[in-house]
Enzyme design. Structure first.
Site: not given
Length: 455
Positions: A8-10, A16
């Protein structure tokens, strides 16, 4: 062995899925199985089941946002950022092989809670959680505003009730939610669900008082920590504990953030915002070119990281009222250059890239024209000291040229796909020239600095 992982990336767009792919490829090469749950902008996909957890040796969490780890209680957990998974997926899996569970379930649960509490102390993580929820509102609002211009012309907002004005107004409504959403989810990152109400209200007040993004950021932080303090110091009898999440916390925290925003912070933060706006409006000639260079350098420096996101947030703030912006034009064009420059270099200097990099170059074309700067990450991770300076210089050239040409942009995302919509970009030919110039400069520098691959 079998493993499970969460990435999970921002933004939930590129990192992601790149981390997920890296883990899957590494596991296959090492002879193991892995199931990767991606928590991207479209929600959770390939969700880990209870059976997956029973079969798994360990859990890998590659995330820069808050991930619920309660379901992994009692299991060995290896936790890193998404960039670590992209750079060294094999090393991460080998680390997971060596990981051992705690002596007891209770100890593991306490360890996970302590880790989660520690992870939430970082300002960057709270900010990125808010940004990750805000970006879909920005993109949806910006594209709908652009379509409104396309259907109704540049003065579409004057023709109330028409299709164009309806689309435009819908886009502005989505745009109008981005400040409360940013504050709300920063507060959520700090104080969990009880932080949502004061966070959203604080963000809405920041927007109303004219303190904008800075006000929302401050409101989100204050709201989150107010909730944390209230939970710590207010103790109710067992029979009344159910009132805490539905009555006590939302009412008190919202009251406190309201008083702080209106009576204490609203005026000073608005003054700061107004001063910044006046400074930006006064930038002409050389100063504007310098700003374009700085924005270009920021967009390419960490390719989707906090510096890149700061420049992007700065650009989106300038079009929040639905008006075209030279700053947003510089930000988007500069953000497209890194993957495009690398894609061009893989075509012109094939002997300086591995087969895998040349294949990644093909994908970089699509990512670049779609304004997904993260497409440059695999190349930068493999050769940072040659690649990163090259793409930064190319992006700086593009940022400067867009300012020199006076190009304006009315949308916050979409790459080349939105440039042909009428009234979205002013100076289309100049914009393409600036983009092409930065791409070529980056490619030339990369080709000059990189050494041929030894066969």
């Amino acid at each position: 062995m079998k493993f499970v992982a969460v990435t999970s990336c921002p933004t939930g767009i590129a990192h992601t899925y790149m981390a997920a792919e890296a883990l899957q490829m590494a596991a296959k090469e090492l002879g193991h199985e892995i199931k990767v749950e991606t928590q991207g902008s479209v929600g959770a996909e390939n969700v880990i089941s209870e059976q997956d957890l029973k079969d798994a040796k360990a859990v890998i969490i590659a995330a820069d946002t808050n991930v619920d780890k309660s379901r992994f209680a009692g299991m060995p957990i290896v936790e890193v950022s998404v960039k670590d998974a992209i750079k060294d997926a094999k090393g991460l899996i080998n680390k997971a092989i060596q990981a051992k569970p705690s002596a007891s379930l209770t100890e593991e649960v306490n360890r996970i809670k302590a880790q989660e509490k520690e992870s939430r102390k970082g300002f960057y993580k709270h900010l990125m959680t808010g940004v990750s929820f805000m970006i879909p509102f920005v993109v949806a609002g910006g594209i709908l505003i652009a379509l409104g211009f396309a259907f109704g012309g540049i003065y579409v907002y004057e023709n109330v009730g028409t299709i164009g004005e309806t689309i435009f107004s819908t886009g502005k409504a989505a745009f109008g939610l981005m400040v409360p959403v940013l504050a709300g989810y920063i507060a959520y990152s700090i104080g969990d669900r009880p932080g949502l109400v004061p966070g959203f209200v604080g963000g809405a007040l920041a927007d109303k008082l004219g303190s904008g993004f800075i006000g929302a950021l401050i409101a989100g932080l204050i709201a989150g920590y107010v909730v944390v303090l209230l939970k710590k110091y207010i103790k109710l009898p067992k029979t009344m504990e159910g009132l805490m999440p539905v009555l006590v916390l939302p009412v008190l925290s919202t009251l406190i953030i309201g008083l702080i925003m209106i009576l204490v912070l609203g005026g000073p933060v608005k003054a700061i915002n107004d001063a910044m706006a006046a400074w930006l409006n006064g930038l002409k000639g050389t100063s504007a070119v310098l700003l374009g260079i700085v924005l270009g350098l920021m967009m390419a420096l960490d390719m989707g990281g906090p510096v890149n996101k700061a420049a992007y947030a700065f650009g989106t703030a300038t079009i929040a009222a639905g008006q075209p912006s030279t700053i947003m034009a510089a930000v988007m064009a500069a953000g497209m250059v890194p993957p495009l420059g690398l894609a061009l270099a893989t075509v012109l200097a094939k002997n300086k890239f591995t087969l895998q990099e040349r294949e990644a170059g093909k994908a970089a074309w699509a990512l670049g024209i779609s304004f997904i700067t993260e497409g440059a990450i695999p190349f930068a991770a493999a050769d940072p000291f040659r690649v990163i300076p090259s793409i930064m210089i190319g992006s700086a050239v593009t940022g400067a040229l867009t300012m020199i040409f006076g190009v304006t942009l009315a949308v916050p995302h979409g790459g080349i796909w939105v440039l042909l919509i009428p009234n979205v970009v002013k100076g289309l030919l100049s914009y393409i020239i600036a983009l092409a110039a930065g791409t070529v400069v980056s490619a030339i520098l990369i080709m000059a600095l990189k050494k041929p691959i030894e066969k």
